[in-house]
Design a protein around this motif. Structure first.
Motif, PDB file in Angstrom:
ATOM      1  N   GLU A   1      10.607   5.554 -11.036  1.00 23.74           N
ATOM      2  CA  GLU A   1      11.504   4.261 -11.575  1.00 23.74           C
ATOM      3  C   GLU A   1      12.147   3.774 -10.553  1.00 23.74           C
ATOM      4  O   GLU A   1      12.534   4.163  -9.561  1.00 23.74           O
ATOM      5  CB  GLU A   1      12.111   4.982 -12.723  1.00 23.74           C
ATOM      6  CG  GLU A   1      11.522   5.302 -13.829  1.00 23.74           C
ATOM      7  CD  GLU A   1      12.454   6.037 -14.900  1.00 23.74           C
ATOM      8  OE1 GLU A   1      13.395   6.351 -14.537  1.00 23.74           O
ATOM      9  OE2 GLU A   1      12.007   5.981 -16.133  1.00 23.74           O
ATOM     10  N   TYR A   2      12.475   2.615 -10.666  1.00 24.33           N
ATOM     11  CA  TYR A   2      13.297   1.853  -9.748  1.00 24.33           C
ATOM     12  C   TYR A   2      15.022   2.321 -10.077  1.00 24.33           C
ATOM     13  O   TYR A   2      14.913   2.579 -11.058  1.00 24.33           O
ATOM     14  CB  TYR A   2      13.140   0.181  -9.772  1.00 24.33           C
ATOM     15  CG  TYR A   2      11.860  -0.378  -9.331  1.00 24.33           C
ATOM     16  CD1 TYR A   2      11.640  -0.073  -7.976  1.00 24.33           C
ATOM     17  CD2 TYR A   2      11.323  -1.288 -10.058  1.00 24.33           C
ATOM     18  CE1 TYR A   2      10.434  -0.533  -7.539  1.00 24.33           C
ATOM     19  CE2 TYR A   2       9.981  -1.671  -9.508  1.00 24.33           C
ATOM     20  CZ  TYR A   2       9.714  -1.495  -8.340  1.00 24.33           C
ATOM     21  OH  TYR A   2       8.744  -1.926  -7.661  1.00 24.33           O
TER      22      TYR A   2
ATOM     23  N   THR B   1      16.307  -2.922 -11.835  1.00 26.43           N
ATOM     24  CA  THR B   1      15.018  -3.692 -11.978  1.00 26.43           C
ATOM     25  C   THR B   1      14.765  -4.648 -10.595  1.00 26.43           C
ATOM     26  O   THR B   1      15.691  -4.835  -9.974  1.00 26.43           O
ATOM     27  CB  THR B   1      15.037  -4.755 -13.162  1.00 26.43           C
ATOM     28  OG1 THR B   1      16.016  -5.541 -12.981  1.00 26.43           O
ATOM     29  CG2 THR B   1      15.164  -4.049 -14.514  1.00 26.43           C
TER      30      THR B   1
ATOM     31  N   SER C   1      12.778  -8.252  -9.148  1.00 29.70           N
ATOM     32  CA  SER C   1      12.285  -9.340  -9.550  1.00 29.70           C
ATOM     33  C   SER C   1      11.369  -9.867  -8.412  1.00 29.70           C
ATOM     34  O   SER C   1      11.620  -9.497  -7.363  1.00 29.70           O
ATOM     35  CB  SER C   1      13.208 -10.478  -9.872  1.00 29.70           C
ATOM     36  OG  SER C   1      13.967 -10.713  -8.861  1.00 29.70           O
TER      37      SER C   1
END
Length: 763
Positions: free
Chosen positions: A253-254, A304, A306
């Motif tokens: 996971e980030y 998250t 982008s």
């Protein structure tokens, strides 16, 4: 009914009385074997433990058989020598390199050497034979609960030396069985009428002394200067393990913050990916931009990432080979224009006249490579991929798009990719970067690079691929400039001073980046996964100026701060460094402990480039890339093995000769004592020897009864000892030296005769 119950209980009691000690002996062997093997497999029960427990049961029967033979001791030591010499040769091999590898593995808890099946097949029979024989000796031959406790500490002493952690259940189980044996020992002494006092206090003292001694002995053997990584041994052991789904607890996971990527190494080593590729390439997962000086961690605004879905075409434009073609085309167009307007002699008009260094750009080449990645029960939101990735194809129909951030982080529309997804990554290799930077082409300023790109674009057709290539390199430069401004970092005065010192007199970004890298790899810094800075001192300043010891996160953090202080455009990246398969060329493995942190610096012409401040041999998996000579201290290995062998030899000798030494000391004391006191000492010692030999209590026997017993069992008269004892003990008579000497000879003769009589009884 009551009779039936009573009869059943009595039968059970008789069975327990007859076989209870044997069962406890076997149980202690099985638990100790499991504890010893757990250090290397982290499995409490597997085929090795089951085989060891079965072998221990067979050895107990074998030792019972040897007790009935006169040459039992000789057979035992012959078996011991055979195991010690033949088993390692059969399974480990005869080469010295393999022997050293086994020693490294044995004393490191599988940290310095990958576990092999051959290692386990070597360790198991030797460890099983030693523990079973030692436990047997102190419960069936000479009942010594204190010595039993000492041997029971061996698995824990080995765990201390190997820096391994054994579950508490092992300590509780082994201690409980030892306590039962101690109670049995005390009961036997009580039945014998022993007059010894403070037995419980003495036992507690003995247990404490032995525990301290075992820990100290475990620390005697020298350790390597650097703490090696926790190596991958599950792959070798898993084929023999029972139970479990085999699925990892990890998921990719980030994260919002990082800075201690090597924490993954402190847990269980899990295989995450298998990669097929013609070359090794760092697989990046995430970039962190902001440094929090209070926590010492790198952070991002959220958890998250982008990016753009339409990135692959742009990424393919960042090719040095395409750049070379674009520059050559621009130079040709520029020369045609100069010839048309009569400016061939004007260097300010000609592209290569104004930028003479740029002519070398037309000689650039590039190498496109690929990696086929197979996830191994590892769900992840990110797609690990090299720095210069141009295309990602994922074999999962639910993946509708693949996006890439400006920092090169790759992800999909799925929250987590499936456990066993596979994908293909195509990328431009990092190999041309080294020759590019070493050629001197990167020894230009960022301003000069931007001016050249503008000039080249100006003479190139706007709708051509060449223009798109030059424009993409310029946009990358502009994006890097914005990154440097957005994430400028204030550093301490000490770090700023060091950055100024390291880059003094250097003009170009590549020169500065390389100088900072050389500062870490020059030999004064040390990698140590086990190093923990003092509380409150986990800072880059302490790492740079005090300890100079740390892990890859410490090196990457310090590098980025120094580089930013020197005015470079740099970011902190994390990912994995695949390790090559030792058996199959072109195959690489990514384990959880291949996690790595490193800096990426923007260099004019080269673009974003990975630098490596972590010392060679400790990158990714902590030494897989280093040669055996680089990460092996053979002196330490030899001394460690010697200490173990000598210690084991001393232990065996102690078991064999300690009773004789104690007897010799006693006889010397008796001879030096007053003759009357010496006779009393000899008689009391004779009673204890008889109790030990025949398992009966003689404390209430009169001298006359002991004389009759001696006549019946040994055929030797006890009168030369019993008579002076009676006169000295009960009559207070003085005993002359001649009488004492006769009593002493009688004592020795009785000892030999009782030993012979004991053997006859056992037959």
């Amino acid at each position: 009914m009551e009779d039936a119950i009573g009869g059943g209980a009595g039968k059970i009691f008789r069975i327990l009385k007859k076989h209870g000690e044997i069962f406890l002996l076997w149980l202690l062997c099985a638990v100790s074997i499991s504890a010893s093997l757990y250090i290397y497999t982290e499995n409490a029960i597997d085929v090795y433990v089951i085989a060891g427990a079965a072998a221990a049961a067979g050895l107990i029967k074998f030792f019972d058989f040897l007790r009935s033979k006169k040459l039992g001791g000789l057979i035992y030591f012959g078996t011991l020598i055979t195991l010690g010499m033949i088993v390692p040769s059969v399974f480990v091999g005869g080469a010295w390199e393999d022997r050293f590898a086994f020693i490294r593995w044995f004393f490191s808890g599988a940290q310095a050497e990958e576990t092999r099946v051959s290692f386990m097949l070597t360790l198991m029979p030797m460890m099983t034979f030693f523990l079973a024989s030692a436990y047997y000796y102190f419960t069936r031959i000479i009942y010594r609960s204190s010595m039993l406790a000492l041997v029971s500490l061996i698995p824990f002493a080995l765990a201390v030396k190997a820096a391994a952690v054994l579950p508490f259940a092992y300590a509780a189980s082994i201690a409980s069985v030892n306590l039962i044996f101690f109670i049995i020992d005390g009961r036997k002494r009580l039945l014998k009428g022993s007059s010894e006092k403070s037995a419980a206090g003495s036992a507690a003292t003995v247990y404490t002394d032995f525990a301290v001694a075992a820990v100290l002995l475990a620390l005697i053997a020298p350790k390597p200067e650097e703490t090696p990584y926790y190596e991958k041994f599950e792959a070798a052991v898993s084929i023999f393990s029972f139970g479990g789904s085999g699925e990892t607890e990890y998921q990719g996971e980030y994260k919002q913050a990082s800075g201690r990527v090597d924490e993954l190494l402190r847990g269980e080593s899990i295989l995450l990916y298998v990669i097929g590729s013609p070359e090794t390439a760092y697989m990046k997962t995430q970039v962190f931009n902001t440094y929090d000086s209070e926590t010492g961690l790198w952070t991002n605004p959220d958890d998250t990432v982008s990016g753009k879905k339409t990135w692959q075409e742009d990424a393919q434009l960042l090719s040095f080979e395409k750049l070379a073609a674009a520059v050559e085309t621009a130079a040709a167009r520029n020369r045609e224009s100069a010839e048309e307007y009569g400016f061939l002699d004007d260097d300010e008009y000609l592209l290569f006249g104004k930028h003479p260094w740029a002519e070398q750009l037309t000689e650039l080449t590039d190498y496109q490579s690929y990696s086929i990645v197979y996830a191994q029960n590892f769900p992840a939101v990110y797609v690990p991929a090299p720095l210069r990735t141009t295309e990602v194809s994922i074999s999962e129909r639910r993946v509708s798009w693949v996006a890439r951030s400006d920092a090169g982080e790759i992800f999909t529309n799925m929250a987590l990719l499936p456990l066993n997804v596979n994908y293909t990554v195509r990328y431009y290799s990092e190999r041309p970067l080294s020759s590019l930077m070493e050629s001197g082409l990167c020894d230009i300023s960022a301003e000069e690079w931007e001016n050249f790109l503008w000039d080249a674009m100006w003479v190139t057709d706007g709708d051509s691929e060449e223009y798109s290539v030059l424009s993409k390199f310029r946009k990358e430069k502009a994006s890097a400039d914005r990154y440097r401004e957005d994430y400028a970092t204030e550093v301490s005065a000490e770090i700023q001073a060091l950055a100024d010192e390291l880059t003094a007199g250097l003009e170009y970004d590549y020169q500065k980046a390389k100088a900072i890298e050389n500062y870490f790899t020059g030999g004064s810094f040390r990698y140590d996964l086990g190093f923990e800075p003092p509380e409150g001192m986990d800072t880059p300043e302490y790492f740079l100026f005090e300890s100079k010891t740390g892990i890859c996160s410490d090196y990457a953090r310090a590098y980025v701060l120094l580089a930013r202080a020197a005015g470079l455009t740099v970011r902190y990246a994390e990912g994995f460094v695949p390790q090559p398969s030792p058996e199959t060329e072109g195959t690489y493995f990514v384990y959880s402990d291949n996690a790595h942190a490193y800096p990426e610096v923007y260099i004019p012409v080269a673009g974003w480039t990975r630098f490596e401040p972590t010392p060679a041999g400790y990158i990714g998996s902590g030494g897989n890339g280093a040669s055996e000579d680089e990460d092996s201290d053979y002196t330490a290995l030899i001394l460690t093995a010697a200490v173990f062998v000598v210690g084991f030899g001393i232990f065996i000798v102690f078991i064999l000769v300690s009773p004789k030494i104690a007897e010799g000391v006693f006889r010397l004391r008796a001879k030096r004592a007053d003759c009357g006191k010496g006779v009393v000492m000899l008689y009391n010692r004779h009673l204890k020897n008889a109790e030990r030999r025949f398992g009966e209590s003689f404390a209430a026997f009169t001298p006359e009864q002991m004389e009759r017993f001696a006549d019946e069992t040994t055929g030797q008269s006890l009168d030369p000892l019993a008579d002076p004892f009676t006169r000295a003990c009960y009559g207070g008579a003085d005993i002359d030296r001649d009488t004492f000497d006769k009593a002493f000879e009688c004592y020795k003769a009785q000892e030999k005769a009782m030993k012979k009589a004991q053997k006859n009884i056992k037959r």
